[in-house]
Design a protein around this motif. Structure first.
Motif, mmCIF file in Angstrom:
data_model
loop_
_atom_site.group_PDB
_atom_site.id
_atom_site.type_symbol
_atom_site.label_atom_id
_atom_site.label_comp_id
_atom_site.label_asym_id
_atom_site.label_seq_id
_atom_site.Cartn_x
_atom_site.Cartn_y
_atom_site.Cartn_z
ATOM 1 N N VAL A 23 32.238 10.835 45.277
ATOM 2 C CA VAL A 23 31.859 12.000 46.085
ATOM 3 C C VAL A 23 30.707 11.582 46.992
ATOM 4 C CG1 VAL A 23 32.569 13.647 44.295
ATOM 5 C CG2 VAL A 23 30.190 12.898 44.400
ATOM 6 N N ASN A 24 30.349 12.451 47.929
ATOM 7 C CA ASN A 24 29.191 12.119 48.745
ATOM 8 C C ASN A 24 27.948 12.792 48.163
ATOM 9 O OD1 ASN A 24 28.814 14.749 50.029
ATOM 10 N ND2 ASN A 24 30.677 14.283 51.179
ATOM 11 N N PRO A 25 26.772 12.305 48.512
ATOM 12 C CA PRO A 25 25.539 12.866 47.951
ATOM 13 C C PRO A 25 25.371 14.367 48.193
ATOM 14 C CG PRO A 25 25.078 10.765 48.996
ATOM 15 C CD PRO A 25 26.501 11.116 49.332
ATOM 16 N N GLN A 26 25.864 14.859 49.322
ATOM 17 C CA GLN A 26 25.760 16.293 49.599
ATOM 18 C C GLN A 26 26.556 17.106 48.579
ATOM 19 O OE1 GLN A 26 26.562 14.001 52.003
ATOM 20 N NE2 GLN A 26 24.612 14.001 53.089
ATOM 21 N N THR A 27 27.641 16.530 48.090
ATOM 22 C CA THR A 27 28.447 17.209 47.067
ATOM 23 C C THR A 27 27.624 17.396 45.794
ATOM 24 O OG1 THR A 27 30.486 16.307 47.988
ATOM 25 C CG2 THR A 27 30.569 17.074 45.711
ATOM 26 N N LEU A 28 26.849 16.389 45.436
ATOM 27 C CA LEU A 28 26.007 16.506 44.242
ATOM 28 C C LEU A 28 25.030 17.661 44.392
ATOM 29 C CD1 LEU A 28 25.129 12.768 43.505
ATOM 30 C CD2 LEU A 28 26.958 14.158 42.526
ATOM 31 N N ARG A 29 24.394 17.737 45.549
ATOM 32 C CA ARG A 29 23.427 18.817 45.773
ATOM 33 C C ARG A 29 24.119 20.189 45.759
ATOM 34 N NH1 ARG A 29 22.286 14.846 48.594
ATOM 35 N NH2 ARG A 29 20.468 13.892 49.452
ATOM 36 N N TYR A 30 25.309 20.234 46.341
ATOM 37 C CA TYR A 30 26.072 21.481 46.339
ATOM 38 C C TYR A 30 26.426 21.898 44.910
ATOM 39 C CZ TYR A 30 29.805 24.814 47.210
ATOM 40 O OH TYR A 30 30.591 25.937 47.204
ATOM 41 N N TYR A 31 26.886 20.956 44.107
ATOM 42 C CA TYR A 31 27.214 21.262 42.717
ATOM 43 C C TYR A 31 25.980 21.709 41.947
ATOM 44 C CZ TYR A 31 31.866 19.146 43.289
ATOM 45 O OH TYR A 31 33.151 18.849 43.676
ATOM 46 N N GLU A 32 24.836 21.141 42.264
ATOM 47 C CA GLU A 32 23.584 21.588 41.638
ATOM 48 C C GLU A 32 23.307 23.041 42.008
ATOM 49 O OE1 GLU A 32 20.100 19.127 42.297
ATOM 50 O OE2 GLU A 32 21.370 17.337 42.230
ATOM 51 N N ARG A 33 23.421 23.354 43.292
ATOM 52 C CA ARG A 33 23.160 24.738 43.735
ATOM 53 C C ARG A 33 24.129 25.723 43.083
ATOM 54 N NH1 ARG A 33 22.719 22.148 48.681
ATOM 55 N NH2 ARG A 33 24.713 22.956 49.427
ATOM 56 N N ARG A 34 25.370 25.312 42.899
ATOM 57 C CA ARG A 34 26.381 26.176 42.279
ATOM 58 C C ARG A 34 26.230 26.257 40.771
ATOM 59 N NH1 ARG A 34 32.017 27.317 44.474
ATOM 60 N NH2 ARG A 34 31.852 28.413 42.516
ATOM 61 N N GLY A 35 25.429 25.380 40.193
ATOM 62 C CA GLY A 35 25.254 25.386 38.746
ATOM 63 C C GLY A 35 26.285 24.555 38.000
ATOM 64 N N LEU A 36 27.114 23.805 38.725
ATOM 65 C CA LEU A 36 28.110 22.955 38.085
ATOM 66 C C LEU A 36 27.474 21.683 37.524
ATOM 67 C CD1 LEU A 36 30.910 23.226 40.785
ATOM 68 C CD2 LEU A 36 30.941 24.265 38.514
ATOM 69 N N LEU A 37 26.384 21.288 38.119
ATOM 70 C CA LEU A 37 25.676 20.083 37.720
ATOM 71 C C LEU A 37 24.216 20.447 37.519
ATOM 72 C CD1 LEU A 37 26.285 17.024 37.408
ATOM 73 C CD2 LEU A 37 25.648 16.752 39.804
ATOM 74 N N ALA A 38 23.682 20.086 36.374
ATOM 75 C CA ALA A 38 22.278 20.414 36.081
ATOM 76 C C ALA A 38 21.355 19.661 37.035
ATOM 77 C CB ALA A 38 21.946 20.037 34.646
ATOM 78 N N PRO A 39 20.313 20.328 37.497
ATOM 79 C CA PRO A 39 19.363 19.620 38.359
ATOM 80 C C PRO A 39 18.769 18.437 37.597
ATOM 81 C CG PRO A 39 18.920 21.979 38.337
ATOM 82 C CD PRO A 39 19.941 21.717 37.278
ATOM 83 N N PRO A 40 18.740 17.264 38.214
ATOM 84 C CA PRO A 40 18.227 16.084 37.528
ATOM 85 C C PRO A 40 16.703 16.081 37.515
ATOM 86 C CG PRO A 40 18.793 15.520 39.756
ATOM 87 C CD PRO A 40 19.191 16.965 39.566
ATOM 88 N N ARG A 41 16.169 15.260 36.645
ATOM 89 C CA ARG A 41 14.712 15.110 36.665
ATOM 90 C C ARG A 41 14.365 14.265 37.880
ATOM 91 N NH1 ARG A 41 11.983 10.881 34.731
ATOM 92 N NH2 ARG A 41 13.158 9.050 34.127
ATOM 93 N N ARG A 42 13.134 14.337 38.264
ATOM 94 C CA ARG A 42 12.662 13.569 39.422
ATOM 95 C C ARG A 42 11.798 12.404 38.951
ATOM 96 N NH1 ARG A 42 14.041 15.286 44.818
ATOM 97 N NH2 ARG A 42 14.930 17.348 44.574
ATOM 98 N N SER A 43 11.944 11.298 39.620
ATOM 99 C CA SER A 43 11.081 10.152 39.318
ATOM 100 C C SER A 43 9.701 10.432 39.901
ATOM 101 C CB SER A 43 11.662 8.872 39.931
ATOM 102 O OG SER A 43 11.587 8.940 41.345
#
Length: 135
Positions: A12-32
Motif C-alpha cells: 500500500v502507499n503511506p497515505q493509505t496507512l494514515r487513512y486507515y489510522e484515521r478510520r480506526g482500522l489501524l492503531a496509531p503507532p508510537r512515535r520515535s
C-alpha cells in the motif's frame, strides 16, 4: 517498522496507512524520539487482513467489523458468516448484471460484423431507443 517500510511490505502507499489510522482500522503507532511513526509487527498482519478482505469484496466498514470479530470468540464466526453471506449475495447479483451486460453488448458487436451496406448500426440504434432518441 517505519511507515515506508510497512507500506512497502503491505503493498500500500503511506497515505493509505494514515487513512486507515484515521478510520480506526489501524492503531496509531508510537512515535520515535525523532517523530517517526514506528509500527509494531502486528500492523503488517492487520494490513494483510484488510487487503484480503478488500480482495473478497468487503467494504472498509465491513472490514472494520470483521477486524472486531476477529478479536472475539467463537460466536464471532456466526457474525462473520452473516457478513460473508451478504457480500456473496451482492457479488452474485453484480455477476448476473455483468453477464447480462456482456451478453447484450456481445450481441450488438456481432451485428456490427455484417457488411456495411447490409446493416444499420444496431448498437447506436439500441442506445438511442433507451434514451428516447432515434438514430
Amino acid at each position: 517498522m517505519r511507515t515506508g517500510e510497512l507500506a512497502e511490505q503491505a503493498g500500500v502507499n503511506p497515505q493509505t496507512l494514515r487513512y486507515y489510522e484515521r478510520r480506526g482500522l489501524l492503531a496509531p503507532p508510537r512515535r520515535s524520539t525523532s517523530g517517526y511513526r514506528e509500527y509494531p509487527p502486528e500492523a503488517l498482519s492487520r494490513l494483510r487482513f484488510i487487503k484480503r478482505a478488500q480482495a473478497l469484496g468487503f467494504t472498509l466498514d465491513e472490514t472494520e467489523e470483521l477486524l472486531h470479530l476477529a478479536d472475539g470468540g467463537p460466536a464471532s464466526c456466526d457474525s462473520a458468516r452473516t457478513l460473508a453471506t451478504a457480500r456473496l449475495t451482492d457479488i452474485e447479483a453484480r455477476v448476473a448484471d455483468l453477464t447480462r451486460m456482456r451478453d447484450s453488448l456481445s450481441d450488438l458487436v456481432t451485428r456490427c460484423d455484417l457488411p456495411r451496406r447490409d446493416r444499420a448500426c444496431g448498437l447506436l440504434h439500441t442506445l438511442g431507443e433507451q434514451t428516447g432518441e432515434a438514430r
